[in-house]
Design an enzyme around this catalytic site. Structure first.
Site, short mmCIF file in Angstrom:
data_model
loop_
_atom_site.label_atom_id
_atom_site.label_comp_id
_atom_site.label_asym_id
_atom_site.label_seq_id
_atom_site.Cartn_x
_atom_site.Cartn_y
_atom_site.Cartn_z
N HIS A 1 0.23 32.76 42.96
CA HIS A 1 -0.34 33.55 42.81
C HIS A 1 -1.76 33.58 42.22
O HIS A 1 -1.52 33.82 40.64
CB HIS A 1 0.11 34.85 42.21
CG HIS A 1 -0.74 36.43 42.72
ND1 HIS A 1 0.22 37.68 42.37
CD2 HIS A 1 -1.40 36.75 42.11
CE1 HIS A 1 -0.32 38.12 42.73
NE2 HIS A 1 -1.64 38.46 42.27
N HIS B 1 -6.08 34.36 42.21
CA HIS B 1 -7.20 34.27 43.45
C HIS B 1 -8.16 33.04 42.66
O HIS B 1 -8.60 33.64 41.66
CB HIS B 1 -7.87 35.38 42.55
CG HIS B 1 -6.80 36.97 43.62
ND1 HIS B 1 -6.30 37.22 44.44
CD2 HIS B 1 -5.46 37.33 42.16
CE1 HIS B 1 -5.52 37.92 44.60
NE2 HIS B 1 -4.81 38.06 43.45
N HIS C 1 0.57 41.82 47.58
CA HIS C 1 0.31 42.53 46.50
C HIS C 1 0.87 44.08 46.87
O HIS C 1 0.13 44.77 47.38
CB HIS C 1 -0.59 43.17 46.15
CG HIS C 1 -1.82 41.98 45.90
ND1 HIS C 1 -2.24 41.23 46.22
CD2 HIS C 1 -2.18 41.29 43.73
CE1 HIS C 1 -2.92 39.79 45.49
NE2 HIS C 1 -2.69 39.83 44.54
N GLU D 1 2.17 46.88 41.89
CA GLU D 1 1.64 46.64 40.42
C GLU D 1 1.19 47.67 39.71
O GLU D 1 2.24 48.24 38.89
CB GLU D 1 0.69 45.75 41.08
CG GLU D 1 -0.43 45.35 39.36
CD GLU D 1 -1.37 44.74 39.61
OE1 GLU D 1 -2.00 44.22 39.10
OE2 GLU D 1 -1.76 44.41 41.32
#
Length: 339
Positions: free
Chosen positions: A19, A21, A199, A202
Site C-alpha cells: 500500500h 501511493h 480503500h 479508513e
C-alpha cells in the site's frame, strides 16, 4: 527489547510493501528540484516551510497538499525520478517486493498524458527490478471524489498499457464517496483482467468495507481499520483470507487514531485477520516501512512472533506467484531463526 535491538531487528527483515501511493513518496527536496527544472513555482518558499505544512487534521487536509505537490510532475523523467527515489529508499530498508499505486487522474486532469505518467513510473520499476532486485506490481487507482464516468475514461486510457498494470484501486476522499458509486467501472475493470482492491474503512464506516467486498468484488482491502466495529465482518475477512493493508503512521497523522497505542493491528492479528503494515504516503507521514514497523512494534509492544507474522503476511497477501511467496516467507523465517 531495547530501542537499538528493535531497530536492528526490523532493519534486517525482508519485507513487501502493498500500500504505497507513488505520488505520496514525493519528498520535499525532490519536489523543489523538479519544480525548478520545470519552472513551476510552488506555494511554499522553502523545503522547511513545506515540511511545516505537513500537519493534518484529517484526510482532506492531506489531499489538498498532496495535489499541490503533484502539480510539478509534467514529464516522463519527473515520474521516473519520483519512482526511482522511492525504490532506492526502500531498497535500503530491505523491501524486496512493492505493489505501487499511481493516480493517473491527478495528472491527466492537468493535461499530462496517461502515457507520460505510466512510462516514467514503469521504466523506474523495471530498473529497480534489474538493479535492486525489487519485484513489483502496478495498481492504477480511480479517484473516488470524481465521477464514475471519469473513472471509465481512465480505464479506457489504460488499455494500451494493460500488460503493465496488474490491478485497479479506489482512493482519495472516502467520506461521502462509497464504493457503491463505482460498481460498473470495477466490473468493467475485472473484465479487462485487472485485479481489484479498494480503500475502505479508513475514515468511512465498516459498511464501506462490506460494499467493497460484495459490490466491487475486491480481493484485498486497503486500510480497513473500521472492520473491528463489526464482528460479522471480521469473521468474513478471516474466513475468506481477505488481507488488510494497514498504514499506522498515516493513521496517526490523519487522526484516524489519536495515538499509536490505539492502532488496531495487534487486535487484528489476534483475531486471525491477514493484516499487513505499509507506509501509504511516506513523504508526508513521517516514515517508510521500517519506521512504520518500529513505531507500531514499540507502541503495541509486539512480540518477535507478531513482527514476523506481519512480514510473512506481507508476502502472503501479495500478488506474487506461490513459488516467489514461499521463497520470501522462508527467508523471513530463516532470518528470525538466526537471531
Amino acid at each position: 527489547m531495547t530501542k537499538d535491538n528493535l531497530e536492528a531487528l526490523i532493519e534486517g527483515i525482508p519485507k513487501a510493501e502493498l500500500h504505497l501511493h507513488i505520488e505520496g513518496s514525493f519528498e520535499p527536496e525532490l519536489m523543489f528540484k523538479i519544480s525548478k527544472r520545470n519552472n513551476i513555482k510552488l506555494e511554499y518558499n522553502s523545503i522547511n516551510e513545506l515540511k511545516q505544512a505537513y500537519k493534518f487534521n484529517n484526510l482532506q487536509e492531506f489531499l489538498d497538499i498532496y495535489y499541490i505537490g503533484a502539480q510539478v510532475l509534467i514529464h516522463e523523467q519527473d515520474f521516473f525520478d519520483l519512482t526511482w527515489a522511492y525504490l532506492t529508499k526502500v531498497h535500503s530498508q530491505k523491501v524486496v517486493h512493492v505493489e505501487v499505486f499511481f493516480d493517473p487522474q491527478t495528472h491527466t486532469e492537468r493535461g499530462v498524458e496517461f502515457a507520460t505518467v505510466i512510462n516514467g513510473i514503469y521504466k523506474a520499476l523495471k530498473k529497480g527490478e534489474q538493479e535492486l532486485n525489487i519485484s513489483f506490481r502496478l495498481i492504477m487507482s480511480y479517484l473516488r471524489h470524481l465521477s464514475e464516468e471519469e473513472a471509465f475514461k481512465t480505464l479506457e486510457s489504460s488499455l494500451p498499457f494493460k500488460h503493465w498494470i496488474n490491478g485497479v484501486g479506489l482512493d482519495s476522499s472516502e467520506k461521502g464517496n462509497p464504493p457503491s458509486k463505482f460498481v460498473n467501472v470495477f466490473k468493467a475493470s475485472a473484465n479487462q483482467g485487472y485485479k481489484l482492491v479498494a480503500h475502505a474503512g479508513e475514515e468511512g464506516p465498516s459498511e464501506y468495507i462490506w460494499e467493497a467486498l460484495d459490490l466491487l468484488n475486491v480481493i484485498r482491502i486497503d486500510h480497513g481499520n473500521r472492520c473491528l466495529t463489526d464482528d460479522k465482518l471480521v469473521a468474513r475477512l478471516v474466513k475468506d483470507s481477505i488481507a488488510l493493508t494497514l498504514c499506522p503512521l498515516s493513521n496517526l497523522e490523519l487522526k484516524v487514531i489519536q495515538k499509536m497505542e490505539d492502532h488496531p493491528v495487534a487486535k487484528m492479528l489476534n483475531q486471525g485477520i491477514l493484516a499487513t503494515i505499509n507506509s501509504d504516503d511516506p513523504a508526508y507521514f513521517g516514515g517508510y516501512m521500517n519506521e512504520n514497523y518500529y513505531e507500531t512494534s514499540k507502541a503495541l509492544k509486539l512480540s518477535k512472533d507478531q513482527i514476523m507474522k506481519l512480514a510473512i503476511n506481507s508476502f502472503k497477501a501479495s500478488w506474487l506467484n506461490e513459488e516467489a511467496k514461499n521463497k520470501h516467507i522462508s527467508e523471513v523465517k530463516s532470518y528470525f531463526e538466526s537471531i
